[in-house]
Write an enzyme that holds these catalytic residues in place. Structure first.
Site, PDB file in Angstrom:
ATOM      1  CG  HIS A 102       1.932 -13.478   2.686  1.00 55.21           C
ATOM      2  ND1 HIS A 102       1.355 -14.223   3.677  1.00 55.21           N
ATOM      3  CD2 HIS A 102       1.860 -14.229   1.562  1.00 55.21           C
ATOM      4  CE1 HIS A 102       0.952 -15.369   3.181  1.00 55.21           C
ATOM      5  NE2 HIS A 102       1.246 -15.408   1.904  1.00 55.21           N
TER       6      HIS A 102
ATOM      7  CD  GLU B 243      15.653 -13.966  -6.623  1.00 55.86           C
ATOM      8  OE1 GLU B 243      14.828 -13.329  -5.956  1.00 55.86           O
ATOM      9  OE2 GLU B 243      15.499 -15.162  -6.939  1.00 55.86           O
TER      10      GLU B 243
ATOM     11  CD  GLU C 184      15.301 -13.026  -1.360  1.00 58.56           C
ATOM     12  OE1 GLU C 184      14.659 -14.020  -1.056  1.00 58.56           O
ATOM     13  OE2 GLU C 184      14.777 -11.885  -1.462  1.00 58.56           O
TER      14      GLU C 184
ATOM     15  NE  ARG D   8      14.067  -9.579  -5.198  1.00 57.81           N
ATOM     16  CZ  ARG D   8      12.799  -9.687  -4.810  1.00 57.81           C
ATOM     17  NH1 ARG D   8      11.914 -10.263  -5.603  1.00 57.81           N
ATOM     18  NH2 ARG D   8      12.397  -9.222  -3.650  1.00 57.81           N
TER      19      ARG D   8
HETATM   20  C1  LIG Z   1       7.933 -14.917   0.828  1.00 55.07           C
HETATM   21  C2  LIG Z   1       7.668 -13.480   0.490  1.00 55.07           C
HETATM   22  C3  LIG Z   1       8.214 -12.932  -0.649  1.00 55.07           C
HETATM   23  C4  LIG Z   1       7.985 -11.598  -0.968  1.00 55.07           C
HETATM   24  N1  LIG Z   1       8.494 -11.105  -2.123  1.00 55.07           N
HETATM   25  C5  LIG Z   1       8.247  -9.831  -2.458  1.00 55.07           C
HETATM   26  C6  LIG Z   1       8.716  -9.302  -3.680  1.00 55.07           C
HETATM   27  O1  LIG Z   1       9.311  -9.997  -4.498  1.00 55.07           O
HETATM   28  N2  LIG Z   1       8.487  -7.986  -3.935  1.00 55.07           N
HETATM   29  C7  LIG Z   1       7.795  -7.198  -3.060  1.00 55.07           C
HETATM   30  O2  LIG Z   1       7.624  -6.018  -3.331  1.00 55.07           O
HETATM   31  N3  LIG Z   1       7.313  -7.676  -1.908  1.00 55.07           N
HETATM   32  C8  LIG Z   1       7.523  -8.972  -1.583  1.00 55.07           C
HETATM   33  N4  LIG Z   1       7.038  -9.446  -0.417  1.00 55.07           N
HETATM   34  C9  LIG Z   1       6.364  -8.520   0.513  1.00 55.07           C
HETATM   35  C10 LIG Z   1       4.869  -8.400   0.226  1.00 55.07           C
HETATM   36  O3  LIG Z   1       4.655  -7.842  -1.060  1.00 55.07           O
HETATM   37  C11 LIG Z   1       4.233  -7.456   1.260  1.00 55.07           C
HETATM   38  O4  LIG Z   1       4.467  -7.932   2.542  1.00 55.07           O
HETATM   39  C12 LIG Z   1       2.751  -7.218   1.047  1.00 55.07           C
HETATM   40  O5  LIG Z   1       2.335  -6.147   1.871  1.00 55.07           O
HETATM   41  C13 LIG Z   1       1.952  -8.448   1.385  1.00 55.07           C
HETATM   42  O6  LIG Z   1       0.590  -8.257   1.034  1.00 55.07           O
HETATM   43  P1  LIG Z   1      -0.536  -8.863   1.975  1.00 55.07           P
HETATM   44  O7  LIG Z   1      -1.781  -9.025   1.173  1.00 55.07           O
HETATM   45  O8  LIG Z   1      -0.054 -10.055   2.684  1.00 55.07           O
HETATM   46  O9  LIG Z   1      -0.735  -7.650   2.991  1.00 55.07           O
HETATM   47  P2  LIG Z   1      -0.805  -7.650   4.588  1.00 55.07           P
HETATM   48  O10 LIG Z   1       0.435  -8.231   5.152  1.00 55.07           O
HETATM   49  O11 LIG Z   1      -2.079  -8.246   5.034  1.00 55.07           O
HETATM   50  O12 LIG Z   1      -0.813  -6.088   4.842  1.00 55.07           O
HETATM   51  C14 LIG Z   1       0.330  -5.315   4.543  1.00 55.07           C
HETATM   52  C15 LIG Z   1      -0.013  -3.843   4.679  1.00 55.07           C
HETATM   53  O13 LIG Z   1      -1.005  -3.513   3.736  1.00 55.07           O
HETATM   54  C16 LIG Z   1      -2.094  -2.903   4.388  1.00 55.07           C
HETATM   55  N5  LIG Z   1      -3.318  -3.215   3.674  1.00 55.07           N
HETATM   56  C17 LIG Z   1      -3.814  -4.435   3.358  1.00 55.07           C
HETATM   57  N6  LIG Z   1      -5.006  -4.273   2.752  1.00 55.07           N
HETATM   58  C18 LIG Z   1      -5.249  -2.939   2.670  1.00 55.07           C
HETATM   59  C19 LIG Z   1      -6.318  -2.149   2.181  1.00 55.07           C
HETATM   60  N7  LIG Z   1      -7.402  -2.694   1.642  1.00 55.07           N
HETATM   61  N8  LIG Z   1      -6.218  -0.822   2.267  1.00 55.07           N
HETATM   62  C20 LIG Z   1      -5.131  -0.237   2.816  1.00 55.07           C
HETATM   63  N9  LIG Z   1      -4.108  -0.937   3.328  1.00 55.07           N
HETATM   64  C21 LIG Z   1      -4.166  -2.268   3.252  1.00 55.07           C
HETATM   65  C22 LIG Z   1      -2.069  -3.490   5.780  1.00 55.07           C
HETATM   66  O14 LIG Z   1      -2.766  -2.695   6.700  1.00 55.07           O
HETATM   67  C23 LIG Z   1      -0.591  -3.472   6.033  1.00 55.07           C
HETATM   68  O15 LIG Z   1      -0.212  -2.174   6.376  1.00 55.07           O
HETATM   69  C24 LIG Z   1       7.206 -10.782  -0.103  1.00 55.07           C
HETATM   70  C25 LIG Z   1       6.636 -11.339   1.036  1.00 55.07           C
HETATM   71  C26 LIG Z   1       6.855 -12.675   1.333  1.00 55.07           C
HETATM   72  C27 LIG Z   1       6.244 -13.248   2.554  1.00 55.07           C
END
Ligand SMILES: Cc1cc2nc3c(=O)[nH]c(=O)nc-3n(C[C@H](O)[C@H](O)[C@H](O)COP(=O)(O)OP(=O)(O)OC[C@H]3O[C@@H](n4cnc5c(N)ncnc54)[C@H](O)[C@@H]3O)c2cc1C
Length: 559
Positions: free
Chosen positions: A84, A276, A421, A423
């Site tokens: 994400h 927000e 947005e 916040r």
């Molecule tokens: C609609 C939407 C709303 C959002 N709202 C917020 C919010 O309110 N607040 C906020 O802070 N963020 C928000 N985000 C961002 C979100 O928190 C980050 O993008 C987060 O990294 C997503 O986690 P993921 O599991 O999808 O990780 P991925 O996208 O799969 O990975 C993100 C990063 O984490 C690393 N990673 C994943 N697993 C591991 C592991 N086991 N060890 C080491 N590194 C790892 C990956 O290599 C990459 O560098 C939002 C995102 C979206 C799409």
């Protein structure tokens, strides 16, 4: 818009080709660990790879096995959670992916256990555990966190990698709940286990770092430059919250200059601490959400027992799809009307679903971004400053943004078609950590600034637009350059790691001055030389000297 184009908006990594059937399988991959080729796409679909070698380890020691295999065969290992993210922290598009294996933690590395006997009480989660499931487990034990990201379907390791944050500050006079933080989730970590190289053993091994260990500060927010297998986080007593929505307060009042009378952003912040604003372009009344602590159900509030209560924020409205189809053909003139449409969907939706005033457990109020929401690009930053400056920061941004979209409109250009947005959150304060601690996450945007101990607040400013909107990158560059210049005396700008930053006029994450100079400076100025951006980078290098857990983008950012 043709069917194929629509499919791109909803593109999902569904197919798998097993290693046995593929010609270019990584050689001698440990055969006890499932390996297959699978598509990879990030949140907004701006990074899409049709087939990447991906494995699904069943245990943490499987990850170690993969790491040692990768070192022997010249591969790199990219951990992946829910995909994400926006920024190219997992993989960089255009780079050679022939010797890359993705490690999907969501399949099997997702156990969660809560310890109510420890002090502080904690939850231990494997890397791929989803935030919503962790909060559910905490809630079952009467525990919770005060400030969490809005989506629940992200993994805990993905969230920690980028210093995930919520939208909470204490209301004036509010006492913090012991065990929680208004800073990032990273500041809740009491220990974590990572895959690291052991020079003594000549191989990669699992190592658990306590919060008191100085090296953990680099791992608490590491941008994907490490592999975490599990993490333990402190928690506090769960709270009931109320969330009220407004959509009738004019921009000019809500975002007025600091100290103005009326229903200003800072007045809501003082009363409730959790605010927000979602401001659609070319509209005059933002959607304002205000959460307040409410132990008992207020008379006019509707009780909810599950998260994601704003069902109308899905993209299924045919009028939205009609705008998207115009956009694909390069026709952006409908943008002002689209802003109005989005606002009217919110206004009607709040009434039809009866969600303008809801009440329930914190998880059910704080998780509100549905996995099915429209997938858009986001560019933004955290502005670190003193709480009394919040209204000033927001007013200056509002003024600039409004003037800028009018400037583009005068040239018949509409680079921004999604909302702004706004916040606020607290910082990663040492006092929040209830175990012996070596300090705050070195790469967190919410790291307190030693030269300004009075700075206690982050204002998260984000601008959203649909991917491939003409002139969007130029607008984002204008915005980032303006922020860096404007918030340089009474505030500090840091990137929101998960989103868009370091803009050139044609792409995100490319401006070398920002990548190599401005960002490191925001994490170095005023910090001791053994506890700053460089020391974080050196620590991560030391524990991964073969750079298994990196990619060409991280090699530049953390050069
Ligand atoms: C609609 C939407 C709303 C959002 N709202 C917020 C919010 O309110 N607040 C906020 O802070 N963020 C928000 N985000 C961002 C979100 O928190 C980050 O993008 C987060 O990294 C997503 O986690 P993921 O599991 O999808 O990780 P991925 O996208 O799969 O990975 C993100 C990063 O984490 C690393 N990673 C994943 N697993 C591991 C592991 N086991 N060890 C080491 N590194 C790892 C990956 O290599 C990459 O560098 C939002 C995102 C979206 C799409």
């Amino acid at each position: 818009m043709g069917a194929a184009t629509f499919a791109a908006w909803r593109w999902k990594p569904v197919f798998r080709v097993s290693a046995a059937r593929a010609a270019t399988a990584p050689p001698n991959f440990p055969n006890s660990i499932p390996l297959y080729q699978q598509a990879f796409t990030n949140w907004a679909g701006e990074i899409q790879i049709d087939a990447l070698w991906t494995c699904a380890p069943r245990t943490a020691s499987d990850v170690v096995t993969v790491a040692n295999w990768a070192q022997a065969y010249g591969y790199t290992v990219r951990p992946r959670g829910a995909m994400h993210n926006w920024s190219p922290l997992t993989i960089r598009p255009g780079s050679n992916l022939d010797h890359v294996v993705l490690v999907d933690t969501t399949q099997s590395l997702n156990a969660i256990s809560v310890d109510t006997t420890s002090a502080p009480q904690t939850v231990t989660a494997e890397a791929g555990a989803l935030l919503v499931n962790i909060l559910e487990a905490l809630q079952d034990h009467g525990l919770g966190w005060v400030s969490v990201p809005a989506p629940g379907d992200i993994t805990i390791a993905g969230a920690l990698a980028i210093d995930a944050h919520g939208a909470a500050l204490p209301a004036v006079g509010e006492c913090a709940i012991a065990g929680t933080t208004y800073g990032s989730l990273s500041n809740l970590v009491t220990s974590l286990t990572a895959v690291v190289y052991s020079p003594a053993q000549g191989q990669y091994v699992l190592r658990t770092f306590a919060r008191a260990d100085g090296d953990i500060r680099a791992f608490l927010t590491h941008l994907g430059r490490a592999f975490i297998t599990s993490v333990t986080l402190q928690a506090g007593a769960n709270a009931r919250l109320r969330c009220q929505s407004w959509y009738n307060i004019p921009n000019a009042e809500l975002f007025a200059p600091a100290g103005a009378p009326g229903r200003t952003f800072e007045s809501f912040l003082a009363n409730a601490g959790r605010v927000e604003a979602i401001w659609f372009p070319f509209t005059n009344t933002p959607w304002l959400k205000v959460w307040s602590v409410a132990p008992t159900q207020p008379w006019f509030s509707r009780a909810v027992t599950a998260p994601y209560n704003y069902s109308f924020s899905d993209q299924s409205d045919p009028r939205v799809l009609s705008f998207l189809s115009q956009l694909v053909q390069g026709n952006t003139a409908g943008t002002p009307a689209f802003g109005g449409l989005m606002l009217s969907i919110v206004q009607t939706g709040l009434i039809v679903t009866g969600t303008w005033d809801i009440w329930g457990w914190s998880k059910d109020l704080l998780l509100y971004v549905r996995p099915t929401t429209l997938r858009v690009s986001e560019g933004g930053a955290a502005i670190i400053t003193e709480r009394r400056q919040v209204q000033r920061v927001i007013h200056e941004f509002y003024d600039w943004y409004q003037t800028r979209i009018w400037y583009y409109q005068a040239q018949n250009q509409y680079p921004m078609n999604g909302p702004v947005e706004i916040r606020c959150s607290g910082l990663d304060q040492a006092r929040d950590v209830l175990v012996p601690s070596s300090g705050s996450p070195q790469l967190s945007a919410l790291r307190p600034v030693p030269t300004h101990p009075e700075w206690d607040t982050a204002i998260w400013l984000d601008a959203l637009t649909i991917p491939n909107t003409p002139s969007a990158f130029q607008f984002y560059r204008d915005m980032e350059q303006w922020m860096l210049a404007n918030y340089s005396s009474y505030a500090l700008v840091r990137p929101e790691w998960s989103k868009g930053w370091a803009y050139s006029s044609t792409a995100a994450w490319t401006d070398t001055d920002i990548l190599q100079s401005r960002i490191p400076a925001a994490y170095k100025t005023g910090y001791p030389t053994d506890d700053n951006f460089d020391s974080a980078r050196e620590t991560l290098d030391r524990y991964d000297p073969y750079r298994l857990f990196s990619n060409p983008f991280l090699d530049t950012l953390l050069a």
